[in-house]
Motif scaffolding. Structure first.
Motif, mmCIF file in Angstrom:
data_model
loop_
_atom_site.group_PDB
_atom_site.id
_atom_site.type_symbol
_atom_site.label_atom_id
_atom_site.label_comp_id
_atom_site.label_asym_id
_atom_site.label_seq_id
_atom_site.Cartn_x
_atom_site.Cartn_y
_atom_site.Cartn_z
ATOM 1 N N UNK A 187 53.729 36.278 37.559
ATOM 2 C CA UNK A 187 52.459 37.038 37.527
ATOM 3 C C UNK A 187 51.303 36.070 37.703
ATOM 4 N N UNK A 188 50.418 36.418 38.636
ATOM 5 C CA UNK A 188 49.244 35.599 38.910
ATOM 6 C C UNK A 188 48.003 36.446 38.648
ATOM 7 N N UNK A 189 47.125 35.944 37.783
ATOM 8 C CA UNK A 189 45.867 36.617 37.476
ATOM 9 C C UNK A 189 44.733 35.858 38.166
ATOM 10 N N UNK A 190 44.018 36.548 39.042
ATOM 11 C CA UNK A 190 42.879 35.933 39.720
ATOM 12 C C UNK A 190 41.649 36.251 38.882
ATOM 13 N N UNK B 31 51.649 34.544 32.108
ATOM 14 C CA UNK B 31 51.376 34.410 33.525
ATOM 15 C C UNK B 31 50.451 33.234 33.805
ATOM 16 N N UNK B 32 50.120 33.076 35.087
ATOM 17 C CA UNK B 32 49.216 32.011 35.520
ATOM 18 C C UNK B 32 47.849 32.601 35.832
ATOM 19 N N UNK B 33 46.811 32.067 35.218
ATOM 20 C CA UNK B 33 45.435 32.533 35.411
ATOM 21 C C UNK B 33 44.690 31.491 36.243
ATOM 22 N N UNK B 34 44.296 31.878 37.445
ATOM 23 C CA UNK B 34 43.693 30.923 38.359
ATOM 24 C C UNK B 34 42.168 31.092 38.371
ATOM 25 N N UNK B 35 41.448 29.934 38.368
ATOM 26 C CA UNK B 35 39.992 29.911 38.400
ATOM 27 C C UNK B 35 39.535 29.205 39.670
ATOM 28 N N UNK C 141 48.871 30.445 31.041
ATOM 29 C CA UNK C 141 48.279 29.149 31.369
ATOM 30 C C UNK C 141 47.119 29.319 32.341
ATOM 31 N N UNK C 142 46.071 28.468 32.130
ATOM 32 C CA UNK C 142 44.890 28.494 32.982
ATOM 33 C C UNK C 142 44.905 27.279 33.894
#
Length: 775
Positions: free
Chosen positions: A628-631, A590-594, A612-613
């Motif tokens: 999937x998006x991880x905040x 998924x994509x991990x957003x910072x 990926x970050x």
């Protein structure tokens, strides 16, 4: 995500007027009328017959093929004092059939005994050696019950030894019928091409019809035994069978049979609440276990004895055999699952499991459980010490003919028989791989599609608050339930799922409470304990279907839902807020957003593979449609998060929202604090923040972190100067509104964001994120 096991099919009624009219005409609840119409019972006459079975539902026994011929021969044998042997079968239907025929002949004064072949040494049905032994002991008439219609060889041998055979059976007809004296069977045509009006009697049902003809009346003292065989053999619970079971249950509740009463007591059943499920899940398995484990003959003695001590002894033995049977099934099932898991079998369309010295009597049950788990045709075989052969049983799925699959290589097997859904076979060990290959070949030929789910008819949708004792009483009018009159399955609507728990020795089973307004309903799902962690208390996303039943504990009866199936789409928003981050939280794809560069730099080394970050600024206005998006961390400004969500369109959003220190715990300084610090700086030049902060904090009674924040605000408004951490008033400062300082505005945004994302409850948070995604 929780996938349903079945394809749910909600039954729809095209003509509501038919339902309304039927309910009014018969005086029943519309809900019950709807179920009747769904099952083809759409007229008052049909409904009256169905809901109120009577002796008029029993057809004339002489309409059955060879009934008169067979009854005349039996009566002749009774009158002449011939030795009669009732030849039965080792399952519950066979035991009850044998009991019925044996008891009616005893009542007529016959010289009679019974013989049930051994499952392991003689197998099912007429056996030449057994017939020869029976005849050698003086028998001149054999009456088969629940078998015989395919016993051509043994019956021919009996004829040569001048012993007549009257066959009573209900099983599938072979191409060539045996040369028996009489064949009493509901599906055999008479000379005019007619068959008996109801072809779905079990062996015990046919035996009851013969008893009725012999006595010239319905033997009400035998209908209790007939009802056990009828439920146990899973025949259609319509027409005569419905009446047999309805009256049979009433007879059992008033039974004087010591053996039956002792068996019911051993099973822990309340006699005053006895129903068809008690037969199916308690009485029948105990009778079946006798033949599965050892010798079924004691089953007839158990049902027919009037010696209370002997009855209690036999009931305890039957219960012990059943416990042993369950223990062996559990043991072999676990070994079978381990075998499948350790091999490549899970990738095949069919399963062949081979055990070593497994008890042959339980292989069919193990096969059924494997079909239930893997939803594919399954053979379970066992090798035996001292032999090169393996014996076993097979069970299938609805869209695969197991008998037809194996039949092409039957000449390579030692023994083989069965039908579409179940087979029994014996093979040489060196043929087992050939058997595996043949099943896979047949799976391709029959176009077996494992993705097709079996269907589950749903009678209707019902709300928790509608499920009351009064409703249950109305539903019972449809009982007894069974084949072709299944207990209605409902989809239950509720507001919240609560008290999600597992139960059982290995936490194998699931238990939840479905609540709606002031009503609660416990739902139990056997074998679904592994799903507990996926069900969020307070949610209403779980869809659940099952049968409504009663649970009695400590003399208190409550309603509960026995779950047949459930499903839950993956929650589009998952609240996983945390105060601690660890490496395992970044392993899923998924994509991990910072939202903070420092945290992104610190953690981006954790990400591998398809995880990926990214910084939030790289996602905005990119229109990506992430799966999937991880905040990961909490943004300072809530608008940054909403922009990310609208740009990514994620199917699933997982919220970690990590923040080391909540700003809301510090708060926003009030105007008095700003005034105090302003005066202090004005009156005390050259304040060294590095060395004097603690003293200033104590003097002003303001937290050190708050002082640092206010100094930043003053600096941005040019109220002060800071050189080498030394603070002084700016002699040329001009008045400004505190709210115009960037740090002040950021603090306001942070407080607003924390309130919306971190302080709020799960429901409010999830609803907010969903609104952002939908807007």
């Amino acid at each position: 995500m929780i996938e349903s096991k079945y394809d749910w099919q909600l039954n729809q009624i095209s003509n509501q007027d038919t339902v309304t009219e039927l309910a009014k005409s018969v005086g029943i609840d519309e809900f019950v009328a709807r179920i009747l119409v769904q099952r083809g019972i759409d007229s008052p006459a049909k409904a009256e017959t169905f809901l109120k079975p009577s002796t008029e539902n029993f057809h004339d026994p002489y309409l059955m093929h060879d009934m008169k011929k067979g009854v005349d021969r039996i009566q002749q044998a009774v009158e002449k004092g011939e030795h009669i042997t009732v030849y039965g079968d080792y399952d519950a239907d066979g035991i009850t059939s044998t009991t019925i025929m044996y008891e009616v002949l005893i009542d007529l004064g016959a010289t009679v005994d019974y013989y049930i072949p051994n499952r392991f040494t003689e197998g099912y049905g007429p056996n030449v050696a057994a017939y020869q032994k029976i005849i050698a002991n003086g028998t001149t008439l054999i009456i088969t019950v629940d078998n015989g219609v395919a016993g051509n060889e043994a019956i021919a041998a009996a004829n040569q030894l001048n012993c007549d055979v009257v066959v009573s059976d209900h099983h599938s007809l072979p191409e060539v019928l045996p040369d028996a004296y009489a064949i009493i069977h509901p599906r055999v045509k008479d000379a005019d091409g007619h068959t008996y009006p109801f072809g779905d009697l079990c062996g015990a049902g046919v035996a009851l019809k013969i008893a009725t003809a012999l006595l010239d009346e319905l033997p009400t003292d035998l209908i209790d035994i007939a009802s056990i065989g009828t439920v146990a053999d899973i025949v259609s619970l319509t027409d005569e069978n419905r009446a047999i079971v309805k009256f049979g249950i009433q007879a059992i509740m008033n039974s004087q049979r010591p053996g039956l009463l002792a068996l019911i007591k051993e099973a822990g059943i309340q006699l005053d609440r006895f129903d068809e499920q008690d037969i199916g899940f308690a009485v029948a398995p105990r009778l079946n276990s006798l033949g599965r484990m050892k010798d079924a003959n004691v089953g007839v003695e158990l049902l027919s004895t009037f010696d209370e001590d002997r009855a209690e002894e036999l009931a305890k033995f039957a219960n012990h055999q059943n416990e042993l049977r369950k223990s062996l099934v559990d043991q072999f099932y676990k070994q079978a699952v381990d075998q499948v898991t350790a091999s490549t079998s899970e990738n095949l369309s069919t399963l062949v499991v081979v055990g070593d010295n497994w008890h042959q009597g339980v292989l069919g049950i193990v096969a059924s459980r494997l079909v239930e788990k893997y939803q594919r045709p399954t053979l379970v075989l066992t090798t035996q010490d001292g032999t090169d052969e393996a014996k076993g049983s097979g069970r299938s799925v609805p869209n695969f003919d197991l008998f037809a699959a194996i039949d092409p290589i039957r000449d390579q097997l030692v023994a083989f028989g069965g039908h579409h859904s179940a087979v029994g076979l014996t093979v040489n060990k060196n043929v087992i791989q050939k058997l595996r290959d043949q099943l896979e070949k047949a799976a391709g030929k029959q176009h077996l599609d494992l993705s097709i789910k079996p269907t589950l008819p749903i009678a209707g949708q019902i709300a928790v608050k509608q499920i009351t004792p009064e409703f249950m009483d109305k539903l019972k009018a449809l009982a007894p339930f069974g084949q072709d009159n299944a207990k209605p399955v409902f989809e239950v609507n509720y507001d919240q799922v609560q008290n999600v728990k597992t139960m059982g020795k290995g936490s194998d089973h699931l238990k939840v409470v479905l609540s709606q307004e002031n009503t609660q309903l416990t739902a139990v799902a056997f074998g679904k304990g592994n799903l507990a962690t996926q069900i969020k208390p307070g949610s209403n996303r779980l869809k659940i279907v099952g049968e409504i039943g009663e649970n009695t504990w400590n003399n208190r009866t409550t309603l509960q839902l026995m779950v047949d199936d459930l499903k839950q789409a993956a929650d589009p928003v998952i609240d996983e807020r945390t105060r601690v981050l660890h490496e395992q939280m970044f392993t899923d794809d998924g994509t991990y957003v910072f939202f903070h560069e420092s945290m992104y730099t610190q953690l981006r080394g954790y990400f591998k593979g398809d995880a990926k970050a990214v910084m939030y600024s790289d996602l905005i206005n990119n229109d990506t449609h992430d799966e999937r998006l991880f905040v990961v961390d909490c943004p300072d400004v809530i608008d940054d998060l909403t922009k990310v969500l609208k740009s990514c369109h994620p199917k699933i959003t997982v919220l970690y929202l990590y923040k080391k220190q909540l700003v809301s715990k510090i708060g926003m300084p009030d105007r008095n604090s700003y005034a105090k610090l302003f005066r202090f700086v004005k009156e005390n030049p050259n304040i060294n923040i590095a060395t004097q902060l603690k003293r200033v904090s104590e003097h002003l009674h303001i937290a050190a972190r708050t002082i640092i924040f206010m100094i930043q605000v003053f600096l941005e408004l040019d109220f002060i100067t800071v050189n080498d951490r030394v603070v002084n008033m700016n002699p040329h400062y001009a008045p400004h509104d505190l709210k115009s300082a960037p740090s002040y505005r950021l603090r306001q945004e942070q407080l607003k964001t924390e309130k919306q994302l971190l302080v709020t409850g799960t429901h409010e948070l999830v609803d907010f994120i969903k609104d952002c995604l939908d807007s």
